[in-house]
Design a protein around this motif. Structure first.
Motif, PDB file in Angstrom:
ATOM      1  N   ARG A 178      -7.295  -0.549   9.553  1.00  0.00           N
ATOM      2  CA  ARG A 178      -6.646   0.591   8.894  1.00  0.00           C
ATOM      3  C   ARG A 178      -5.226   0.188   8.502  1.00  0.00           C
ATOM      4  O   ARG A 178      -4.477  -0.348   9.323  1.00  0.00           O
ATOM      5  CB  ARG A 178      -6.603   1.799   9.829  1.00  0.00           C
ATOM      6  N   GLU A 186      -2.883   5.583   3.257  1.00  0.00           N
ATOM      7  CA  GLU A 186      -3.783   4.952   4.228  1.00  0.00           C
ATOM      8  C   GLU A 186      -5.056   4.458   3.548  1.00  0.00           C
ATOM      9  O   GLU A 186      -5.639   5.132   2.693  1.00  0.00           O
ATOM     10  CB  GLU A 186      -4.134   5.935   5.353  1.00  0.00           C
ATOM     11  N   GLU A 187      -5.473   3.271   3.953  1.00  0.00           N
ATOM     12  CA  GLU A 187      -6.697   2.673   3.435  1.00  0.00           C
ATOM     13  C   GLU A 187      -7.483   2.053   4.592  1.00  0.00           C
ATOM     14  O   GLU A 187      -6.890   1.555   5.541  1.00  0.00           O
ATOM     15  CB  GLU A 187      -6.376   1.565   2.416  1.00  0.00           C
ATOM     16  N   VAL A 223       0.839  -1.196   0.000  1.00  0.00           N
ATOM     17  CA  VAL A 223       0.000   0.000   0.000  1.00  0.00           C
ATOM     18  C   VAL A 223       0.878   1.251   0.000  1.00  0.00           C
ATOM     19  O   VAL A 223       1.983   1.270   0.565  1.00  0.00           O
ATOM     20  CB  VAL A 223      -0.969   0.032   1.206  1.00  0.00           C
ATOM     21  N   ASP A 267     -12.480   1.319   1.681  1.00  0.00           N
ATOM     22  CA  ASP A 267     -11.710   1.649   0.478  1.00  0.00           C
ATOM     23  C   ASP A 267     -11.299   0.396  -0.299  1.00  0.00           C
ATOM     24  O   ASP A 267     -11.302   0.392  -1.528  1.00  0.00           O
ATOM     25  CB  ASP A 267     -10.429   2.420   0.852  1.00  0.00           C
ATOM     26  N   THR A 268     -10.938  -0.646   0.459  1.00  0.00           N
ATOM     27  CA  THR A 268     -10.345  -1.829  -0.163  1.00  0.00           C
ATOM     28  C   THR A 268     -10.979  -3.093   0.387  1.00  0.00           C
ATOM     29  O   THR A 268     -11.131  -3.244   1.607  1.00  0.00           O
ATOM     30  CB  THR A 268      -8.826  -1.874   0.100  1.00  0.00           C
ATOM     31  N   ALA A 277      -9.693  -1.033   5.151  1.00  0.00           N
ATOM     32  CA  ALA A 277      -9.894  -2.279   4.410  1.00  0.00           C
ATOM     33  C   ALA A 277     -10.807  -3.233   5.167  1.00  0.00           C
ATOM     34  O   ALA A 277     -10.824  -3.264   6.409  1.00  0.00           O
ATOM     35  CB  ALA A 277      -8.557  -2.960   4.143  1.00  0.00           C
ATOM     36  N   SER A 333      -1.552   1.324   6.286  1.00  0.00           N
ATOM     37  CA  SER A 333      -0.755   2.395   5.688  1.00  0.00           C
ATOM     38  C   SER A 333       0.710   2.009   5.784  1.00  0.00           C
ATOM     39  O   SER A 333       1.082   1.149   6.597  1.00  0.00           O
ATOM     40  CB  SER A 333      -0.975   3.739   6.405  1.00  0.00           C
TER      41      SER A 333
END
Length: 418
Positions: free
Chosen positions: A194, A175-176, A172, A369-370, A178, A196
């Motif tokens: 979370r 930050e995502e 990655v 997000d993912t 998921a 990142s």
């Protein structure tokens, strides 16, 4: 150099990965140069030997005389763990069978690595047993006991979906938020986390894990449900007695369709009960085929054909199921729609578990997000469609379906065992 080990002992397949120094984590070759090994044992009566993985399945499929054990992880936390099975003149407790397979994993990993391994992080599902914390804790205790008995001095556990997230996090760039969907052979586990580049360097990730949840449903359950819908009726399942007063007992069919329960039918008492059922049946010719399959110990081979049909329907819209043995010739056209119908209840249970995970995390589905997909059962069409419908705007990431958990466990081990 100290090497840190992650072991993903799965219901269907297992892996071992290592991490050490500055190198990337890697999966060890456990069988025929491959990093995965089916979680299966075959006690050969002819060779008086025990085979593991693909070799075990091959011995069984080619008709060697012996006893096949698959999905052995499924006994953890259940009453079956205290049971035993007879192999020739020896009675094997299931705890010893688990230990035998784990010992072989360790032996092969150390042979490939060229040094002993004493510390391991083991993967575990979020729930070994649904809605029973006591049984769940007992399942982990049972697994830890089996692992320690093989010579591991340091044993830790990590949730399998979190391990999959740790593996994905290596790539990655920002930050995502998921959701990890780990749908394997025996369980479906979910984690909101979370991720990142900065967070990836931390040893303790508790603050980044917003919620975890799971349900004891996976690929072997899909096999059972498909078998009960399309194959077991060919053997009399769902039919009645000749007088029409009651249905035939469903227990033997349920056991014969369930990987880790098949061996329960291979005893004289249950065969006597099946023969009595046959005399009362409206369709004794169908029940007689079930008896023939039990007598010939064809249960795992039949379950394997059902599994093959399920896998085929991930690629095609329909497939012809065919199984032939002594006095038995089964045929059924199975469509993807039929598979979807058979799995409807299981798919909805998985969706409910995801909703509970989001609720516990305090985030809506739109905030994800993912979507990190791992485990072979994420490829089942109805499951894949359900996941995409729940998270239409999320980026879907398909990890190594069978290797990402093991790699993540090795990363976790490298941080714990310093």
């Amino acid at each position: 150099m100290q090497t840190h080990c992650g072991m993903d002992f799965g219901t269907s397949n297992s892996t071992v990965a290592v991490a050490g120094g500055n190198g990337a984590p890697r999966l060890l070759a456990l069988e025929d140069g491959k990093p995965t090994i089916p979680s299966a044992l075959f006690f050969s009566f002819e060779a008086d030997n025990t085979f593991f993985g693909r070799a075990a399945v091959s011995e069984y499929v080619t008709g060697a005389d012996g006893r096949l054990m698959r999905s052995i992880k499924s006994v953890l936390g259940t009453s079956l763990f205290a049971d035993s099975t007879r192999v020739k003149r020896q009675v094997w407790p299931f705890s010893a069978i688990l230990g035998l397979f784990i010992a072989e994993l360790k032996r092969r990993a150390e042979l490939e690595l060229g040094q002993p391994i004493e510390a391991v992080v083991c993967g575990r599902p979020v729930q070994f047993v649904d809605d029973d914390p006591k049984a769940d804790a007992e399942a982990q205790r049972q697994l830890e006991g089996a692992v320690r008995a093989q010579g591991y001095r340091h044993v830790e556990f990590q949730f399998e979906p979190i391990a999959a997230a740790l593996d994905y996090e290596q790539q990655v760039a920002k930050e995502e938020l998921a959701l990890v969907a780990d749908i394997g052979g025996g369980t479906s586990d979910f984690t909101v986390i979370r991720l990142s580049p900065e967070r990836a360097r931390a040893v303790d990730r508790k603050a980044d894990i917003l919620a975890t949840a799971g349900v004891h449903i996976g690929g072997t359950d899909f096999d059972r449900l498909l078998s009960l819908k399309k194959v077991m009726p060919l053997l009399g399942y769902g039919s009645e007695t000749a007088d029409g007063k009651r249905p035939l007992p469903s227990g033997p069919y349920y056991d014969f369709a369930t990987w880790h329960r098949i061996n329960r039918l291979y005893n004289p008492k249950l065969l006597t009960e099946l023969r009595s059922t046959c005399k009362e049946a409206r369709h004794p010719d169908l029940v007689s085929m079930l008896i023939a399959l039990v007598e010939e110990r064809q249960g795992h081979r039949l379950a394997g054909r059902v599994e093959e049909a399920k896998i085929a329907l991930s690629e095609v819209e329909h497939t012809l199921f065919r199984f032939a043995a002594r006095d038995v010739d089964l045929k059924a056209e199975i469509t993807r729609t039929m598979l979807t119908e058979a799995l409807d209840g299981a798919t909805r249970s998985i969706a409910r578990s995801i909703e509970l995970t989001l609720k516990a995390a305090g985030v809506p589905g739109s905030a994800i997000d993912t979507l990190i997909l791992t485990g072979g059962s994420t490829k089942v069409p109805s499951v894949a469609v359900m996941l995409r419908e729940m998270f239409p705007s999320a980026k879907a990431v398909e990890t190594d379906a069978f290797g990402s958990v093991g790699l993540g466990l090795a990363i976790d081990a490298s941080r714990r065992f310093i």
